[in-house]
Design a protein around this motif. Sequence first.
Motif, short mmCIF file in Angstrom:
data_model
loop_
_atom_site.label_atom_id
_atom_site.label_comp_id
_atom_site.label_asym_id
_atom_site.label_seq_id
_atom_site.Cartn_x
_atom_site.Cartn_y
_atom_site.Cartn_z
N GLY A 84 0.82 -1.21 0.00
CA GLY A 84 0.00 0.00 0.00
C GLY A 84 0.85 1.25 0.00
N SER A 85 1.93 1.24 0.76
CA SER A 85 2.85 2.38 0.79
C SER A 85 3.56 2.54 -0.54
CB SER A 85 3.86 2.22 1.92
OG SER A 85 3.23 2.23 3.18
N VAL A 148 5.26 1.55 7.26
CA VAL A 148 5.18 2.78 8.05
C VAL A 148 6.04 3.89 7.44
CG1 VAL A 148 5.60 3.81 10.32
CG2 VAL A 148 4.68 1.48 10.15
N ALA A 149 7.30 3.56 7.16
CA ALA A 149 8.22 4.57 6.62
C ALA A 149 7.81 5.00 5.22
CB ALA A 149 9.65 4.02 6.60
N ALA A 259 -3.86 7.05 -0.77
CA ALA A 259 -3.69 6.19 -1.94
C ALA A 259 -3.17 4.81 -1.51
CB ALA A 259 -2.70 6.81 -2.93
N GLY A 260 -3.86 3.78 -1.93
CA GLY A 260 -3.44 2.42 -1.61
C GLY A 260 -3.64 2.03 -0.16
N LEU A 261 -4.41 2.81 0.58
CA LEU A 261 -4.61 2.52 2.00
C LEU A 261 -5.36 1.20 2.17
CD1 LEU A 261 -4.04 3.81 4.76
CD2 LEU A 261 -6.35 4.79 4.68
N TRP A 262 -4.77 0.27 2.92
CA TRP A 262 -5.32 -1.05 3.23
C TRP A 262 -5.43 -1.97 2.02
CZ3 TRP A 262 -4.20 -0.53 7.84
CH2 TRP A 262 -4.64 0.52 8.64
N ALA A 267 -5.42 -7.52 -0.85
CA ALA A 267 -4.58 -8.40 -1.68
C ALA A 267 -4.36 -9.74 -0.99
CB ALA A 267 -3.24 -7.72 -1.97
N ILE A 268 -4.10 -9.72 0.30
CA ILE A 268 -3.90 -10.96 1.04
C ILE A 268 -5.18 -11.79 1.03
CG2 ILE A 268 -3.43 -11.94 3.33
CD1 ILE A 268 -1.62 -9.49 3.83
N LEU A 269 -6.32 -11.14 1.22
CA LEU A 269 -7.60 -11.84 1.17
C LEU A 269 -7.84 -12.45 -0.20
CD1 LEU A 269 -9.99 -9.42 3.12
CD2 LEU A 269 -9.24 -11.69 3.82
N ALA A 270 -7.51 -11.72 -1.25
CA ALA A 270 -7.69 -12.23 -2.61
C ALA A 270 -6.85 -13.48 -2.83
CB ALA A 270 -7.34 -11.16 -3.64
#
Length: 356
Positions: A84-85, A148-149, A259-262, A267-270
Amino acid sequence: MTVSPTSSGPLTLLRHRLFWPVVILVALLLLNVVFTDHFFSIEVKEGHLYGSLIDIVRFGAPLILVALGMTLVIATSGIDLSVGSVVAISGALACLQISDLGDQDSVGGVLGAAGVALLLSLVLGAWNGVLVAAVGIQPIIATLILMVAGRGLAQLITGGQIITVNSSPYKLIGGGYWLTLPFGIIIVLVVLALTAFLTRRLALGLLIRSVGGNAEASRLAGIGARGVVITVYTFCALCAGIAGLMISSNVSSADGNNAGLWIELDAILAVVIGGTPLSGGRFSLGGTVLGALIIQTLTTTIYSIGVPPETTLLFKALVVTVVCLLQSPAFRAKVVRRRRPAGVSPVAEEKVRVHA
């Protein structure tokens, strides 16, 4: 009468890892028909394909890309929480460079901006891979660092503001059309075809399965496990970088905070819905695409049936839980308590499940 463990039939079909995801996807699509007129209709307007089904694939394209990269990482018994980052960083860097162009419609300038953004994505992915494979940090911790970074880096690139651009070439990536299809769908098809070729026609897929099954045994067998791990994390970040370009292109702006939050969780669920175990050792690209389509269709369904915004995430989690439970042989055995066919031993029944 005995039943061969490899024989085809209803039992084999029910035990196939993609059977229940397909059922759920079809159910969600049929549910939309009730609330949306002409849901399945696809028409051509001004040389472009339009329709609800096209929109599902178009809006789900970034998630499909991220999930494809995540599939290979999970297949090596890893995880990548930083995608996401990377999505935010890629879009922010590309939009920043385009906004500084004298002519934002310059194809060369847009290609250069996109290239730099993807190059940085590759570097970030390689950084994750080195931390996991060379330094020995647990994947969830190594990628959490960049999660995070990286979000902070995206904020630094945008200066805490939303960067807007007005570039027709850049708009093509996420919101344009080519050969009647949304360009984002074409990008997904190309990446999917390339990934399938590398993992099925070449030895990469076997190496990934080997490393995910037993990294130490793979090393002793002469397989460069570290190189494989670094490669899949780099590829995952590249997919996230492309998704970041698509997302920012679609709205002609970059938001380093949202942008791309969560998207990493979706993606992991998919990947899991598609039948790839988190323990690694095997993977299914087709299953991952199916899982991403289920999540995007679920989002469309939520809007169609008018689910209150405050309960959207709860509704989404409930449906995903149902899909995962239906995929679990142990859960189905406890709830349905199916009788084993006469003449089939427990070992043979297990072989049917594994073969499916």
